[in-house]
Scaffold this active site. Structure first.
Site, PDB file in Angstrom:
ATOM      1  N   SER A 117       0.866  -1.182   0.000  1.00  0.00           N
ATOM      2  CA  SER A 117       0.000   0.000   0.000  1.00  0.00           C
ATOM      3  C   SER A 117       0.899   1.226   0.000  1.00  0.00           C
ATOM      4  O   SER A 117       1.501   1.570   1.026  1.00  0.00           O
ATOM      5  CB  SER A 117      -0.907  -0.002   1.238  1.00  0.00           C
ATOM      6  OG  SER A 117      -1.797  -1.087   1.194  1.00  0.00           O
ATOM      7  N   LYS A 192      -7.144   1.709  -2.672  1.00  0.00           N
ATOM      8  CA  LYS A 192      -6.706   1.332  -1.332  1.00  0.00           C
ATOM      9  C   LYS A 192      -6.684   2.535  -0.395  1.00  0.00           C
ATOM     10  O   LYS A 192      -7.071   2.431   0.777  1.00  0.00           O
ATOM     11  CB  LYS A 192      -5.319   0.688  -1.390  1.00  0.00           C
ATOM     12  CG  LYS A 192      -4.758   0.279  -0.024  1.00  0.00           C
ATOM     13  CD  LYS A 192      -5.693  -0.694   0.717  1.00  0.00           C
ATOM     14  CE  LYS A 192      -5.221  -0.983   2.136  1.00  0.00           C
ATOM     15  NZ  LYS A 192      -4.001  -1.775   2.203  1.00  0.00           N
ATOM     16  N   LYS A 260       0.445   5.561   8.239  1.00  0.00           N
ATOM     17  CA  LYS A 260       1.154   5.734   6.967  1.00  0.00           C
ATOM     18  C   LYS A 260       0.167   5.847   5.813  1.00  0.00           C
ATOM     19  O   LYS A 260       0.282   6.727   4.954  1.00  0.00           O
ATOM     20  CB  LYS A 260       2.113   4.563   6.761  1.00  0.00           C
ATOM     21  CG  LYS A 260       2.900   4.602   5.452  1.00  0.00           C
ATOM     22  CD  LYS A 260       2.252   3.796   4.335  1.00  0.00           C
ATOM     23  CE  LYS A 260       2.195   2.320   4.644  1.00  0.00           C
ATOM     24  NZ  LYS A 260       1.627   1.539   3.507  1.00  0.00           N
TER      25      LYS A 260
END
Length: 313
Positions: A117, A192, A260
């Site tokens: 990701s 995502k 993140k």
């Protein structure tokens, strides 16, 4: 948009339907919480799997039949398909293009599948560099956490050409259940980021609701039970709500990794000159949790922020 549902496998003469493809030579780099069970499924499906960065915790994959090599370039040289499952954008860039990286050993006509990701913007750059070498690219980030990886039930969001996606599908089917081709390279990572926004904001909403219930003198577990099945129902309420009530914060997905991903959303909003105020707020709250030392806990532990705020500590 093309969606692949469970068990719609490609069938070839003499091929086990569970595999969806003949035995292939697959490289896999990134043997963390998610990567290890994903590799296990590929080995069990009969593929030759070449590994890099094998540590003690992942030595069982070699015992099961995985082949450890000493560099990413060596993995690429041995493989028709190279899969990455790494923590962040810089990790992917280093493994692809650093010294002895995948790009330096990539076979002509190979396929690179990045299941990390990472930044959608940088993904497009990586895809251009890989395809310029005569290889195919699919970005295929996943949702479903450790449980989804272990159960081969991941949701996989893909970006790339139709042809590259078709090549990747038999392999992705081994690891996931719902596999969607969103569009060109980078679009899988966009999907995502959107997923992580929804998950992050919903975790915060569930945490605030259950925290309020407890402070008001109601039993949070009974409140959660009452909300299941109504408009407030969600997988987050079912799974993470129970974790919050039980204070069971062994990580399925750590706060520091989710922070993140929320940072990727904040960066994308900045690049596009759009406002995502609640995304930015949850990103900051995750930062506060990490600052207190909760970064390695499951993201359901975000409820601890509220407990700290209420205590005044």
């Amino acid at each position: 948009m093309r969606i692949q549902t469970p068990h719609q496998h490609l069938r070839r003469a003499g091929v086990d339907e569970r595999n969806g493809s003949e035995g292939m030579k697959i490289g896999f780099i990134g043997l963390g919480i998610m990567g290890r069970p994903m590799v296990g499924h590929l080995i069990a499906a009969g593929h030759d799997v070449f590994l890099h960065r094998v540590k003690e915790v992942s030595q069982e994959l070699v015992t099961a039949g995985g082949i450890a090599l000493d560099s990413a370039a060596a993995v690429a040289s041995a493989s028709e398909i190279v899969i990455l499952m790494l923590p962040d954008t810089s990790d992917v860039e280093g493994v692809l293009f650093g010294k002895d990286g995948v790009a330096s050993g990539l076979q002509d006509g190979a396929l690179v599948i990045d299941m990390s990701s990472i930044s959608p913007v940088e993904t497009k750059v990586f895809a251009e560099r890989i395809t310029a070498q005569g290889a195919d690219w699919v970005d295929a980030p996943v949702s479903g956490g450790e449980a989804g990886a272990k159960n081969a039930a991941l949701t996989i969001m893909c970006g790339g050409t139709e042809a590259a996606f078709a090549r990747a599908m038999p392999i992705l089917e081994i690891m996931g259940k719902r596999i969607t081709h969103i569009g060109p390279s980078g679009d899988g990572q966009v999907a995502k980021v959107c997923n992580q926004i929804i998950v992050g904001l919903t975790i915060e909403a569930v945490a605030e609701a259950l925290f309020l219930a407890g402070k008001a003198g109601a039993d949070p577990s009974r409140v959660r039970e009452a909300l299941l099945g109504g408009f407030a129902d969600s997988t987050i309420l079912k799974v993470h709500g129970e974790r919050m009530i039980d204070e069971a914060f062994t990580p399925g997905f750590r706060i520091n990794l989710h922070r993140k991903d929320m940072g990727l959303a904040v960066d994308a909003a900045r690049a596009l000159d759009v406002a995502l105020p609640n995304t930015a707020m949850v990103h900051q709250l995750m930062g506060a949790a990490i600052g207190r030392g909760d970064g390695d806990l499951d993201h359901s532990a975000m409820i601890r922020n509220l407990q700290v705020l209420a205590s005044g500590d």
